[in-house]
Design a protein around this motif. Structure first.
Motif, PDB file in Angstrom:
ATOM      1  N   ASP B  40      89.420  70.200 104.876  1.00 49.61           N
ATOM      2  CA  ASP B  40      89.669  68.839 104.441  1.00 49.61           C
ATOM      3  C   ASP B  40      88.364  68.292 103.901  1.00 49.61           C
ATOM      4  O   ASP B  40      87.328  68.368 104.566  1.00 49.61           O
ATOM      5  CB  ASP B  40      90.144  68.000 105.641  1.00 49.61           C
ATOM      6  N   GLN B  41      88.404  67.744 102.694  1.00 48.60           N
ATOM      7  CA  GLN B  41      87.174  67.225 102.111  1.00 48.60           C
ATOM      8  C   GLN B  41      87.422  65.844 101.549  1.00 48.60           C
ATOM      9  O   GLN B  41      88.559  65.449 101.307  1.00 48.60           O
ATOM     10  CB  GLN B  41      86.651  68.166 101.034  1.00 48.60           C
ATOM     11  N   HIS B  42      86.359  65.099 101.382  1.00 47.08           N
ATOM     12  CA  HIS B  42      86.465  63.745 100.844  1.00 47.08           C
ATOM     13  C   HIS B  42      85.190  63.426 100.099  1.00 47.08           C
ATOM     14  O   HIS B  42      84.092  63.743 100.560  1.00 47.08           O
ATOM     15  CB  HIS B  42      86.672  62.749 101.978  1.00 47.08           C
ATOM     16  N   ILE B 237      84.649  52.085 113.387  1.00 45.09           N
ATOM     17  CA  ILE B 237      86.018  52.092 113.913  1.00 45.09           C
ATOM     18  C   ILE B 237      86.630  53.484 113.784  1.00 45.09           C
ATOM     19  O   ILE B 237      86.613  54.078 112.710  1.00 45.09           O
ATOM     20  CB  ILE B 237      86.874  51.053 113.153  1.00 45.09           C
ATOM     21  N   ILE B 238      87.178  53.984 114.882  1.00 49.97           N
ATOM     22  CA  ILE B 238      87.847  55.287 114.867  1.00 49.97           C
ATOM     23  C   ILE B 238      89.346  55.115 114.654  1.00 49.97           C
ATOM     24  O   ILE B 238      89.958  55.837 113.881  1.00 49.97           O
ATOM     25  CB  ILE B 238      87.596  56.045 116.195  1.00 49.97           C
ATOM     26  N   GLU B 239      89.927  54.137 115.353  1.00 50.61           N
ATOM     27  CA  GLU B 239      91.379  53.979 115.286  1.00 50.61           C
ATOM     28  C   GLU B 239      91.752  52.540 115.634  1.00 50.61           C
ATOM     29  O   GLU B 239      91.077  51.882 116.446  1.00 50.61           O
ATOM     30  CB  GLU B 239      92.047  54.960 116.265  1.00 50.61           C
ATOM     31  N   ARG B 284      80.713  53.593 109.235  1.00 54.97           N
ATOM     32  CA  ARG B 284      82.143  53.829 109.032  1.00 54.97           C
ATOM     33  C   ARG B 284      82.463  55.255 109.447  1.00 54.97           C
ATOM     34  O   ARG B 284      81.606  56.133 109.393  1.00 54.97           O
ATOM     35  CB  ARG B 284      82.533  53.610 107.566  1.00 54.97           C
ATOM     36  N   THR B 285      83.720  55.477 109.821  1.00 53.32           N
ATOM     37  CA  THR B 285      84.115  56.839 110.176  1.00 53.32           C
ATOM     38  C   THR B 285      84.910  57.477 109.046  1.00 53.32           C
ATOM     39  O   THR B 285      85.672  56.813 108.340  1.00 53.32           O
ATOM     40  CB  THR B 285      85.021  56.871 111.426  1.00 53.32           C
ATOM     41  N   VAL B 286      84.720  58.774 108.918  1.00 54.97           N
ATOM     42  CA  VAL B 286      85.650  59.608 108.173  1.00 54.97           C
ATOM     43  C   VAL B 286      86.466  60.322 109.247  1.00 54.97           C
ATOM     44  O   VAL B 286      85.891  60.977 110.114  1.00 54.97           O
ATOM     45  CB  VAL B 286      84.890  60.617 107.282  1.00 54.97           C
ATOM     46  N   VAL B 287      87.782  60.126 109.218  1.00 57.79           N
ATOM     47  CA  VAL B 287      88.645  60.737 110.233  1.00 57.79           C
ATOM     48  C   VAL B 287      89.518  61.784 109.547  1.00 57.79           C
ATOM     49  O   VAL B 287      90.419  61.456 108.778  1.00 57.79           O
ATOM     50  CB  VAL B 287      89.516  59.673 110.932  1.00 57.79           C
ATOM     51  N   PHE B 288      89.222  63.037 109.807  1.00 56.21           N
ATOM     52  CA  PHE B 288      89.954  64.143 109.164  1.00 56.21           C
ATOM     53  C   PHE B 288      91.224  64.435 109.949  1.00 56.21           C
ATOM     54  O   PHE B 288      91.250  65.317 110.801  1.00 56.21           O
ATOM     55  CB  PHE B 288      89.078  65.388 109.117  1.00 56.21           C
ATOM     56  N   ASP B 289      92.261  63.680 109.669  1.00 53.99           N
ATOM     57  CA  ASP B 289      93.479  63.817 110.470  1.00 53.99           C
ATOM     58  C   ASP B 289      94.660  64.159 109.590  1.00 53.99           C
ATOM     59  O   ASP B 289      94.882  63.547 108.573  1.00 53.99           O
ATOM     60  CB  ASP B 289      93.734  62.508 111.221  1.00 53.99           C
TER      61      ASP B 289
END
Lengths: 289, 289, 289, 289
Positions: B40-42, B237-239, B284-289
């Motif tokens: 997963d990439q962004h 923030i995570i969630e 900020r978070t990057v959340v690879f979900d």
């Protein structure tokens, strides 16, 4: 930056999964100097299938736009046994709308077209009733009233097909069109007819889903947009959404609350289709969003 | 397949964006025979930063597990100026829970640990009250009652730090722990303290958010889980999640409805952290979900 | 204020709709000096049925608690042909839990019981497997392992019935209990068995709903809590909720995401039942929330 | 049944809470032979305030429509110290729309008006830009382009007020109107100006909320519709809704996803207002839905 400069190419593929596919595709793009705007892949480990959507800028890309398909076929698609489509961001698909008497989905799509959210042309509206003619007129779109009876159905479908051909239509949207299309018609437009069904499928397929939902006493109702296949309300789902209801809601309340779901879900599905973010495999969609 | 066979390596990176990164990483993995389980990439185009999470099977990978870091550093991390972490799926992080008087988040985390959903060890619970000792005992976990007053706070934080060290804790979860940690304490545990705040941040930061939400007359309340930073309730923030409320809901009703949000949002955030699916960049978070 | 002072009476009724019902009931309450804490009514105009839930303080009420039923029957229930139930807030229903191997709903209910959210006694857990015995032990609850085979089913149900009688159980919760109860058993417990089904009913009734949802390619999954009736998964729905899924979610992901829905939806349904907020009429619920 | 026969009266009240209010009101309605279509009440126990909305059929009601107010005042409003409003279902409020450059909320409101969902007349659109004139023309509505500068603001507001008077407007909707109204203007239209703010208030009040939300890294964005008061973005909230976002969403994506929220939340708020389902008390709304 001019419009030309921002043009992108979009590649959608699926193929049998094996090691090295991502490496091969990303090398293909980077060796030709492609600046990747978006890359999204998915492996269905259960079925052993690899899916990918890549979007990259044409500016600075070593291959000319009309040479990409041939190079891709030779270097990647054939060796990896890929099923694939190549699109360009400046294509502007031509979309027809089928409607009956309810105006909300039609208005919503036309508004999104007018504000530029949907990058399509909408030259044609077909209806089995005449009520929505003023809406079409208001937006300057050709409107054809083609009533359908069991006797005339086959003939009307030929007329519809002729219109779609005459207007060079790329895909059609059934915006609460209350007629069932024949298998022949549907087979001629694979993954090119988008429907909105006013229930959370597979619950309440078929007629009068709000009545059925009310009768069953569900606490949540939904809407489902899908590509039309020969099996009624059973095609690959593109988008769904739901809203809460209570015992206080009559069937009329469900209809009212459902309208918002229907137009929103249909609009999202059409947007995803137009953005080339959907891919169908064995009656399911991969939605690269 | 034995547990050993299913072991995977997980790589989390970010670096300045440039062409060819995906190609280089996927070539690194495929050339050593890595079977990619998840990729997963962004790209944050605005900031020009590339993010990636890759997970691949160790079985059949040409490099030994303890040789991956060195090879990756040399071949990729240094040339591309990457910030990166390498994890292995059989690592089992040790997690401490801080709580006060409210039991719901504590119970929820312990249940998820017992059912195997959270692949962690939980050897330690710290509380500024004694009420939850029976819960800890019920699950066989060491419990330390460390009351906090303005005078004792610095000393207590040293005790807490010693406990975290003694128990070889990897990260801590504040499960409705109603004390503000000092900047010193927080700086020692960057991205390793997860908090749950009982509001939809940034709305209603600080104390008594349900009272504030009721007073403001909002129609939706929320909960937010985030990594703790020195700025109160302002970490990455995570969630988040929300639920509807109406004028009928008293503050007590908001508290009751909010509990479900709190435990769910915290559990998801902890799960994402444990699955190595979170990456922090500039608050900020990057959340690879 | 002492606990006694805060005691309330709760009245749940339905009857044929006609003018003056609200006036008659509210006059009954106000003439006897009742301070109404909550009053909620609903008219199903289609079926011509009136529903009402009233809760009022016993302190200051002119009728003694044990005289209310008789006075209400004479003055209101008989003249208006009401079906009705009278409860008092200090009743503490006795609840049994049926479970199989999955622990999440069981843990969740026990935690809510321990924290006081559920005002019930839980003296009894019955399972067709022995795996969850340690959970019962952890919370000090009697646990009976009653394996079920087609041959022993009738006998086991008699044992279950005896246990429910011995423990003076008021209602039972099927917390992912993977056995189908017989019609005889169900008829003996009308509106007193609450089940959680791991789909958005009526979609995916029956076995393996997550597999079916994955196969159909839905974009949203759900869970449904309902009173158990003889028709499998077709009883009156108390509560439902949903969560989004994508093509990335495997069946295992649906199972994981679904667990949170199951425990949350079941907990809400049990809470509504315990708070005397549910009323069943012709296989649908009126939920006074 | 003719339209006249279905006419209903709607009563909205609040007053100091005390025993017997429901009994008195329901007796008033039943003694005059009123068939109650909808009755919803709420007690704010904290503030000691009673709220009620009642809707009943005029057919068969013993009092003539124009005699209800006087009878109600004498028999109930004065004895119980009520603040109250009486409406009739066949009133058709006249609504003005203020807009700037963004068309989506405007289109959405006009479509809902055309399909009959909103039972209003819309004779007037006012904008500080000229871009949306064609939209107004398309729907046959008078459009006034009144540009606003700091210097002309006071004069323009007088023109706006004159237009609202000339067109006998009952309430105004700010459909993404990007100008701040003066305190004088607002005070002249209490609870009669409805705004849509493109954030989940109170988070991100003020300008550029999507930029602020992106910067903060929230995982959910929202929209809020409220009555306009002198405090910017701080008036009583009528409706809110939210949608999930991820790190993949740029500010442009938030804007796109937010548009759907904005038009939906605004439409619901306007519908609630038109249906006489809203009541304001101390900067909060009671929404009888």
């Amino acid at each position: 930056m001019s419009e030309t400069d921002r043009r992108t190419a979009i590649l959608l593929i699926h193929c049998p999964d094996r090691r090295g596919i991502v490496a091969a595709i990303s090398r293909f793009l980077s060796e030709h100097g492609g600046n990747i705007v978006d890359l999204d892949q998915h492996v269905d480990t259960e079925q052993g299938v690899f899916f990918l959507r890549a979007e990259w800028e044409l500016r600075g890309f070593a291959l000319p736009a009309d040479g990409i398909a041939e190079a891709f076929r030779r270097e990647l698609a054939e060796p990896f046994d890929m099923t694939w489509r190549l699109h360009f961001s400046d294509e502007r698909p031509r979309m027809a709308i089928f409607a009956s008497r309810l105006a909300h989905c039609l208005y919503d799509l036309l508004a999104r077209w007018q504000t530029g959210e949907l990058a399509v042309d909408i030259p044609l509206i077909i209806s089995n009733h005449d009520e929505l003619r003023p809406v079409a007129k208001r937006f300057g779109i050709d409107f054809y009233h083609l009533p359908v009876t069991p006797e005339t159905k086959a003939k009307v479908e030929r007329q519809q097909n002729d219109l779609l051909a005459d207007y060079r239509i790329d895909f059609a949207v059934l915006a609460r069109y209350m007629q069932i299309l024949s298998a022949d018609f549907i087979q001629a437009w694979p993954e090119r007819i988008i429907n909105i069904h006013h229930s959370f499928l597979p619950a309440f397929a078929g007629a009068r889903p709000y009545h059925a939902a009310h009768e069953r006493g569900v606490k949540i109702i939904g809407a489902t947009s899908h590509y039309v296949t020969e099996d009624l309300d059973a095609g690959p789902i593109i988008e769904q959404d739901v809203t809460r209801v209570t015992h206080r809601d009559s069937v009329a309340d469900l209809v009212r609350k459902g309208r918002d779901l229907e137009q929103l879900v249909l609009a999202r599905a059409v947007w995803l289709h137009v953005q080339r973010k959907t891919l169908v495999y064995r009656n399911r969609t991969v939605v690269f969003d």
